[in-house]
Structures are given as structure tokens and as C-alpha cells.
Design an enzyme around this catalytic site. Structure first.
Site, PDB file in Angstrom:
ATOM      1  N   ASN A 191      46.812  30.868  42.454  1.00  0.00           N
ATOM      2  CA  ASN A 191      45.549  31.233  41.808  1.00  0.00           C
ATOM      3  C   ASN A 191      45.723  32.656  41.288  1.00  0.00           C
ATOM      4  OD1 ASN A 191      42.982  31.745  40.990  1.00  0.00           O
ATOM      5  ND2 ASN A 191      42.026  31.633  43.006  1.00  0.00           N
ATOM      6  N   HIS A 227      35.404  27.866  43.608  1.00  0.00           N
ATOM      7  CA  HIS A 227      35.980  29.046  44.258  1.00  0.00           C
ATOM      8  C   HIS A 227      34.848  29.998  44.651  1.00  0.00           C
ATOM      9  CE1 HIS A 227      38.196  32.698  44.997  1.00  0.00           C
ATOM     10  NE2 HIS A 227      39.267  31.933  45.159  1.00  0.00           N
ATOM     11  N   GLU A 237      38.744  27.593  52.204  1.00  0.00           N
ATOM     12  CA  GLU A 237      38.988  29.024  52.013  1.00  0.00           C
ATOM     13  C   GLU A 237      37.821  29.808  52.611  1.00  0.00           C
ATOM     14  OE1 GLU A 237      41.736  30.002  48.526  1.00  0.00           O
ATOM     15  OE2 GLU A 237      39.737  29.840  47.714  1.00  0.00           O
ATOM     16  N   GLY A 277      41.503  37.603  50.076  1.00  0.00           N
ATOM     17  CA  GLY A 277      41.852  38.954  49.634  1.00  0.00           C
ATOM     18  C   GLY A 277      41.631  40.039  50.680  1.00  0.00           C
ATOM     19  N   GLY A 298      46.712  36.632  45.932  1.00  0.00           N
ATOM     20  CA  GLY A 298      47.514  37.854  45.815  1.00  0.00           C
ATOM     21  C   GLY A 298      49.014  37.633  45.970  1.00  0.00           C
TER      22      GLY A 298
END
Ligand code: PGA
Length: 259
Positions: free
Chosen positions: A10, A99, A175, A181, A240
Site C-alpha cells: 500500500n 482503509h 488492520e 504507521g 511504510g
């Protein structure tokens, strides 16, 4: 451990068109070599302008391209939106929906996400549906209630679309919002409870085969041991860490070595 594993990059809104193409051209041979490993699927999700060039670069290879979102509408006067079928015509085979960054910044509801899921299936794309609780919901012990509220309209949409489900790979990405993050990852116990619950909820409410379940949120090459014994997890949605080819390669190779 002969299960298919999905690695979804992503890339969010990090790279412009040329930065994305520079990255994949630089690592083309290594990406192809990784993607040729048995039982592995790599799906790259760049920002929208890079979908078509990447689909062209990786045409006739095992690497697939995904979008990061789609419209909940089919066609028409919806300035700025991109329909599922337009993404498909640009070469996307998959699309992330739901998301947490879109739920938060674009105020998407569970029903909006279910509508996007219908659009994707009718346009012949495979949805990657993200679900997950916030830090506060987690602390209040509401995780499973939140996941149920997020999954219920999805399950209803999938049941309505049964006639169009052939050859679709459905993915549900758990998630936790607090893990995205942040460098924080859930404990193995938390993962066991949540994934076992999602798996049983889906088997109760959907005909088999039920969707593949994947995990996302601060996945790096250093925390993969956490996930290795969870029999429900079939891959990762990587933010990331997927911007660094060496990291991505280590993440994919970790499992190849473990097999
Ligand atoms: P992260 O992002 O790996 O950077 O936490 C995951 C995601 O947002 O899908």
C-alpha cells in the site's frame, strides 16, 4: 504450511507517478523473481496515476496491480471519482476499500464500503476489504463488536453478489487503526482471538470458500515472528515497509525460508 500468501504493497500517497515507475523499473528483475515463488501473490497498489503504467510494465507477469480506492457509483457525473470499471480498464485487478485513512479523512461508512465492494465485484475486480478498531475501541474491549458492524454489510453485499463471485480472490485485511504507521503491533493473543473470530464469523455467514484473511499495521521484517503460528493469516498489507525494496524482499523471503 502450503497456503497461498498475499503481499500487498500500500504505497498510499507517498510516490508520484515517476517515483513509482523508477522504483519498479530499478527492482524489476528482483520483483519478478519474488513473484515467481510458488504460492505467493504480490499485489502492488500505487497511487491512481501509476496504475496504468505499472499494469503495462508488469503485463504477462505474475505481479498484479491494485488500486487504493474506488467510487461507490457505477458511472456518471461524479467529478473526481474513479469507478471500479475504469480502474479495471487501466489494468487494476484488485482494489483496497475501507482503509482506515479513508474512513477517517473521507468519512466513509460501513455501507459506503459495502457499496464499493459491489461495484468491484460487478466490474470483475477483487476487493481487499480493510476492517479494524480504533485505539479507544480496543481499550474499551469493543474490538469484536466493531468488526462485526464493519463486516455485516460486506457479508450482505457478498451474498447478494454470489452469482458474480467466480474466479474472484476476496481478501479481508484486519488492520487495527492504532497499529497503522505507529510501530505498535498487536500481541499474538490478540491476533489469535481476532482472526479466529473473523474466520468463524465469515464461515457462518458466507458460502465457502471464504475470503483470505491478511494482517496490516506496522508490518516490518523484524516482527514477522508474531504472525508465523497464526493459521488464519494468509499474508500482509504493508504500508511504510513496502517503500523499501530490501524490507519488502525480506518480508516475502521470510516465509519462503520458513516453508
Ligand atoms: P503501515 O501501513 O504498514 O505503514 O502501518 C499499513 C496500511 O496502512 O495499510
Amino acid at each position: 504450511m502450503n497456503r497461498r500468501y498475499f503481499y500487498i504493497t500500500n504505497w498510499k500517497m507517498y510516490w508520484a507517478f515517476d517515483e513509482t515507475t523508477d522504483f519498479v523499473i530499478k527492482h524489476f528483475d528482483d520483483l519478478i523473481a519474488l513473484s515467481k515463488q510458488p504460492l505467493i501473490s504480490i499485489i502492488m497498489c500505487p497511487s491512481a496515476p501509476a496504475i496504468y503504467p505499472l499494469a503495462t510494465i508488469f503485463k504477462d507477469t505474475p505481479l498484479a496491480i491494485g488500486a487504493q480506492d474506488c467510487s461507490d457509483q457505477h458511472k456518471g457525473a461524479f467529478t473526481g471519482q474513479i469507478s471500479a470499471s475504469h480502474l479495471g480498464s487501466a489494468g487494476a485487478q484488485y482494489c483496497i476499500i475501507g482503509h482506515s485513512e479513508r474512513r477517517r479523512f473521507n468519512h466513509e461508512t460501513n455501507q459506503d464500503i459495502a457499496n464499493k465492494c459491489i461495484q468491484l465485484i460487478t466490474a470483475d475486480l477483487s476487493p481487499i476489504i480493510c476492517i479494524g478498531e480504533s485505539q479507544e475501541e480496543n481499550t474499551q474491549g469493543k474490538t469484536l463488536l466493531i468488526l462485526e458492524a464493519q463486516l455485516a454489510p460486506i457479508v450482505q453485499a457478498l451474498n447478494q453478489q454470489q452469482a458474480h463471485m467466480d474466479n474472484k480472490t476476496l481478501l479481508i485485511a484486519y488492520e487495527p487503526v492504532w497499529a497503522i504507521g505507529s510501530g505498535q503491533v498487536p500481541t499474538t493473543n490478540h491476533l489469535e482471538t481476532v482472526f479466529a473470530w473473523i474466520s468463524s464469523y465469515l464461515s457462518k455467514h458466507l458460502p465457502s470458500p471464504t475470503p483470505f484473511l491478511i494482517y496490516g499495521g506496522s508490518v516490518t521484517s523484524n516482527n514477522l515472528d508474531l504472525f508465523k503460528d497464526n493459521k488464519h493469516i494468509n499474508g500482509f498489507l504493508i504500508g511504510g515497509a513496502s517503500l523499501d525494496f530490501q524490507e519488502l524482499e525480506k518480508i516475502v523471503k521470510y516465509r519462503i525460508k520458513a516453508r
